[in-house]
Scaffold this active site. Structure first.
Site, mmCIF file in Angstrom:
data_model
loop_
_atom_site.group_PDB
_atom_site.id
_atom_site.type_symbol
_atom_site.label_atom_id
_atom_site.label_comp_id
_atom_site.label_asym_id
_atom_site.label_seq_id
_atom_site.Cartn_x
_atom_site.Cartn_y
_atom_site.Cartn_z
ATOM 1 C CG ASP A 197 -1.927 -1.128 1.197
ATOM 2 O OD1 ASP A 197 -2.265 -1.603 0.095
ATOM 3 O OD2 ASP A 197 -2.358 -1.558 2.279
ATOM 4 N NE ARG A 241 -4.397 -0.576 4.879
ATOM 5 C CZ ARG A 241 -4.096 -0.436 6.162
ATOM 6 N NH1 ARG A 241 -4.898 -0.908 7.096
ATOM 7 N NH2 ARG A 241 -2.981 0.186 6.526
ATOM 8 C CB CYS A 262 -5.677 5.432 -16.066
ATOM 9 S SG CYS A 262 -5.282 3.696 -15.759
ATOM 10 N NE ARG A 272 -2.344 -7.924 0.534
ATOM 11 C CZ ARG A 272 -3.157 -8.177 1.538
ATOM 12 N NH1 ARG A 272 -3.307 -9.428 1.957
ATOM 13 N NH2 ARG A 272 -3.829 -7.208 2.134
#
EC number: 2.7.1.11
Length: 324
Positions: A132, A176, A191, A257
């Site tokens: 994160d 998160r 993007c 991950r």
């Protein structure tokens, strides 16, 4: 005068991140080269509470630098908030005559190390291990760069199919409450829109941006959004209903991950593992490690949790926004 360190333990806690094994290896080999005994705690703070402690030697960490995950295992253990649970966990350290603890993980893991330091005066060193990139006092956390590469590769693949079908794609990225991974992945993959916690979700602004893109001749769009902000499937339906344009949401999820750590994370983790041992031998405890401008630094772990604030990457966000 600080107690002489003879035995140390290392654990990984919370969500796993690529490079954790390299950090464990760094701690173990640096400690062994200093004549220390090293123990590994399996499954994080839960393993500390349940006495899952094993000795580690050079062979224990052989061929681990390139492996994803954590061979010690990890777990979320909210019961560690209970003072009685912490007391029993520290008794495990005392049972093996362990003098200090190295904790690899995110902010929840740091909180556990903070409590052990505050309540028992136990020397703990925190190493930032989370994809994160939301830990204060460091430019990068172990695992972030690898997760970024994974996210960019996924978005590149989505763009191929979105272009072919003139489709709008929403990509949900981990992080998160921190938008670092989303911003960097979106900037690197071009993007058309970025939605992060630090800026919030403005649906009307999003709709206007999509419409502007169509008016400029675009036939597809990729929208990057940080997890936990909204129901991305519902958002996809809103966009499709508004424009009549096929819209699909993809949640990258835990694939971010996994995988072998990239060279950056292997190097960062190795350096931090060595540095953790150096700090303990210098008599430091209750510290957390970071990297600032390529230099390793350390901060008071209590101050880091209570007082420090992680700056938002405004320049990166604005650069990406100007390229929509």
């Amino acid at each position: 005068m600080a107690k002489q360190i003879k035995k140390i333990a290392v654990l990984t806690s919370g969500g796993d991140a690529p490079g954790m094994n390299a950090a464990i290896r760094g701690v173990v080999r640096a400690a062994l080269n200093e004549g220390l005994e090293v123990y590994g705690v399996q499954d994080g703070y839960y393993g500390l509470y349940t006495d899952r402690v094993i000795p580690l030697d050079r062979r224990s960490v052989s061929e681990t630098i390139n492996r994803g995950g954590t061979f010690l295992g990890s777990a979320r253990f909210p019961q560690f908030k209970d003072p009685d649970v912490r007391k029993k966990s520290v008794e495990t350290l005392k049972k093996y005559d362990i003098d200090a603890l190295v904790v690899i993980g995110g902010d929840g893991s740091y909180m556990g190390a903070k409590l052990i330091t505050e309540e028992f005066g136990y020397p703990c060193i925190g190493i930032p291990g989370t994809i994160d990139n939301d830990i204060v006092g460091t430019d990068y956390t172990i695992g972030y760069q690898t997760a970024l590469e994974t996210a960019v590769e996924a978005i590149d693949r989505l763009r191929d199919t979105s272009t072919s079908h003139q489709r709008i794609s929403i990509v949900e990225i981990m992080g998160r409450h921190c938008g670092d991974l989303t911003i960097s992945a979106a900037l690197a993959s071009g993007c058309e829109y970025i939605i992060v916690p630090e800026k919030g979700l403005d649906k009307e602004s999003l709709m206007r941006n999509i419409e502007d893109g169509f008016n400029k001749g675009k036939r597809h769009a990729i929208i990057a959004i940080t997890e936990l902000m909204t129901d991305v499937q519902a958002l996809a339906k809103e966009i499709e209903d508004r424009f009549g344009h096929e819209t699909r949401a993809t949640v990258l999820g835990h694939i971010q991950r996994g995988g072998a750590p990239c060279p950056f994370d292997r190097i960062l983790a190795s350096r931090m593992g060595v540095y953790a041992v150096d700090l303990l031998l210098q008599g430091h405890g209750g510290r957390c490690i970071g990297i600032k401008n390529e230099n390793l630094v350390h901060h008071d772990i209590i101050d880091a949790i209570n007082n420090m604030r992680r700056p938002f990457k405004e320049e990166l966000f604005e650069a990406a926004r100007k390229l929509f």
